[in-house]
Design an enzyme around this catalytic site. Structure first.
Site, PDB file in Angstrom:
ATOM      1  N   GLY A 148     -17.130 -16.223   5.275  1.00 23.20           N
ATOM      2  CA  GLY A 148     -17.936 -17.436   5.420  1.00 23.20           C
ATOM      3  C   GLY A 148     -19.049 -17.227   6.433  1.00 23.20           C
ATOM      4  O   GLY A 148     -18.819 -16.648   7.491  1.00 23.20           O
ATOM      5  N   ARG A 173     -17.311 -12.734  -0.277  1.00 18.55           N
ATOM      6  CA  ARG A 173     -15.903 -12.341  -0.133  1.00 18.55           C
ATOM      7  C   ARG A 173     -15.635 -11.416  -1.319  1.00 18.55           C
ATOM      8  O   ARG A 173     -15.585 -11.865  -2.452  1.00 18.55           O
ATOM      9  CB  ARG A 173     -14.998 -13.580  -0.157  1.00 18.55           C
ATOM     10  N   ASP A 215     -11.270 -13.029  10.056  1.00 17.15           N
ATOM     11  CA  ASP A 215     -10.066 -12.201   9.897  1.00 17.15           C
ATOM     12  C   ASP A 215     -10.041 -11.419   8.581  1.00 17.15           C
ATOM     13  O   ASP A 215      -9.583 -10.275   8.547  1.00 17.15           O
ATOM     14  CB  ASP A 215      -8.784 -13.025  10.093  1.00 17.15           C
ATOM     15  N   THR A 245     -17.308 -16.597  12.883  1.00 20.64           N
ATOM     16  CA  THR A 245     -16.707 -17.632  12.031  1.00 20.64           C
ATOM     17  C   THR A 245     -16.718 -18.938  12.812  1.00 20.64           C
ATOM     18  O   THR A 245     -16.513 -18.927  14.031  1.00 20.64           O
ATOM     19  CB  THR A 245     -15.254 -17.288  11.620  1.00 20.64           C
ATOM     20  N   ASP A 292     -14.488 -21.070  12.682  1.00 24.35           N
ATOM     21  CA  ASP A 292     -13.104 -21.524  12.899  1.00 24.35           C
ATOM     22  C   ASP A 292     -12.550 -21.232  14.291  1.00 24.35           C
ATOM     23  O   ASP A 292     -11.572 -21.851  14.700  1.00 24.35           O
ATOM     24  CB  ASP A 292     -12.169 -20.874  11.871  1.00 24.35           C
ATOM     25  N   ASP A 323     -10.736 -18.802  15.150  1.00 27.20           N
ATOM     26  CA  ASP A 323      -9.305 -18.513  14.950  1.00 27.20           C
ATOM     27  C   ASP A 323      -8.966 -17.033  15.078  1.00 27.20           C
ATOM     28  O   ASP A 323      -7.975 -16.570  14.523  1.00 27.20           O
ATOM     29  CB  ASP A 323      -8.870 -19.034  13.563  1.00 27.20           C
ATOM     30  N   ARG A 359      -8.871 -24.315   7.807  1.00 30.31           N
ATOM     31  CA  ARG A 359      -7.727 -24.228   6.876  1.00 30.31           C
ATOM     32  C   ARG A 359      -6.440 -23.956   7.626  1.00 30.31           C
ATOM     33  O   ARG A 359      -5.404 -24.523   7.327  1.00 30.31           O
ATOM     34  CB  ARG A 359      -7.963 -23.064   5.894  1.00 30.31           C
TER      35      ARG A 359
END
Ligand code: F6P
Length: 328
Positions: free
Chosen positions: A15, A76, A107, A130, A132, A134, A176
């Protein structure tokens, strides 16, 4: 013994996130500064397989620091999940005399790089990009700060309608598997409740808490819901459950979606991306491979891919406590 690096390549994958362009720019310019040649690869690993490369010099990245998205485009790649795809990608790198790689992404990007690094001799450094936030081992990922600001700005606007009409708004934000965006934007935007994937508070407790704040005198409410929250199948189901409860609220749902991934990067993200892009090329020149460069307590750190991808980043539980207290 690390081999001499004369030429590197850089790609963005997964992303997109605001600040990826600033990171590419930093990689390209540190390559030039350090006397290395640099290629850009379009569309991440897919472009590596399909031989979609471009030479990049320092002037080719002018006017990019402020631009959202990634001018190298992102994808992706399913083909990169196969050995044949990765072999083709490696052959293309060798044919262009590329000695090392910088991959900017999340990731999934690092998982691909880690597998690739075990199969082929191609030093690779990851840069966390990203929204996120994360990725384990770095306090911040590129794009996260901009996304937070976008979310808070949007919720501030939603709040106007929520309070004018005495409504309850459920606002879905991205994430997510990680609640970082929800938790931090929720505190920043003054949400009554924040639902995150890491903690399932259950529908009864949510309704009870909203009821309590109603009784305490609140006439409108904002609930920030992370995409990966576990109450119900989706945000609509949460809205239906609240509407059919005894709570006297008109409930509205807003899904912020990809607006969170776009826009000009914040100054924080531009500086972070510049530091990490420079650090990635420095790491290659130090002979490092299969690591991510990140930031911890304001300092650049080098984290093995395995640590970045296989260990779940721990959510700051004090933030949950703060969120509870400030929404009283
Ligand atoms: O990983 C970044 C992210 O924006 C997630 O927060 C979100 O779940 C996902 O990407 C959406 O991906 P796509 O743009 O492919 O729908």
């Amino acid at each position: 013994m690390s081999k001499t690096i004369k030429k590197i390549a850089v790609l963005t994958s997964g992303g997109d996130s605001p600040g990826m362009n600033s990171a590419i720019r930093a990689v390209v310019r540190n390559a030039a500064f350090s006397g290395l040649q640099c290629d850009g690869i379009y569309r991440g690993y897919q472009g590596m397989i399909e031989n979609d490369f471009i030479e990049l010099g320092p002037r080719d990245v002018k006017n990019t620091i402020n631009r959202g998205g990634t001018f190298l485009k992102s994808a992706r790649s399913k083909d990169f999940m196969t050995y044949e795809g990765r072999k083709k990608a490696f052959d293309n790198l060798k044919a262009r005399n590329i000695d090392a790689l910088v991959v900017i992404g999340g990731d999934g990007t690092f998982t691909g790089a880690s597998i690739f690094g075990k199969e082929f001799d191609m030093p690779t450094i990851g840069v966390p990009g990203t929204i996120d936030n994360d990725i384990n081992g770095t306090d911040y990922t590129i794009g996260y700060d901009t996304a937070l600001n976008t979310v808070v700005e949007a919720i501030d606007k939603i709040r106007d309608t929520a309070s004018s009409h005495d409504r309850l708004f459920l606002v879905e934000v991205m994430g997510r598997d990680a609640g970082d965006i929800a938790l931090n934007s929720g505190i920043g935007a003054g949400a009554e409740e924040i639902l995150i994937p890491e903690e399932n508070m259950g529908i009864e407790r949510l309704i009870e808490s909203l009821n309590k704040s109603r009784v305490s005198g609140k006439t409108s409410s904002i609930v920030v819901v992370a995409e990966g929250d576990q109450i119900g199948k989706n945000i609509t189901e949460v809205a239906e459950a609240i509407e059919s409860s005894s709570l006297d609220y008109e409930v509205k749902v807003t899904v912020l979606g990809h607006i969170q991934r776009g826009g000009s990067p914040s100054c924080f993200d531009r500086v972070l991306a510049s530091r990490l892009g420079v650090a990635a090329v420095d790491a290659l020149l130090e002979g490092k491979s299969e690591i991510m460069v990140g930031i911890s307590h304001k300092k650049i750190v080098q984290v093995p891919f395995e640590t970045a991808i296989n260990i779940k980043k721990i959510l700051d539980t004090d933030l949950l406590r703060v969120a509870d207290i400030v929404s009283t």
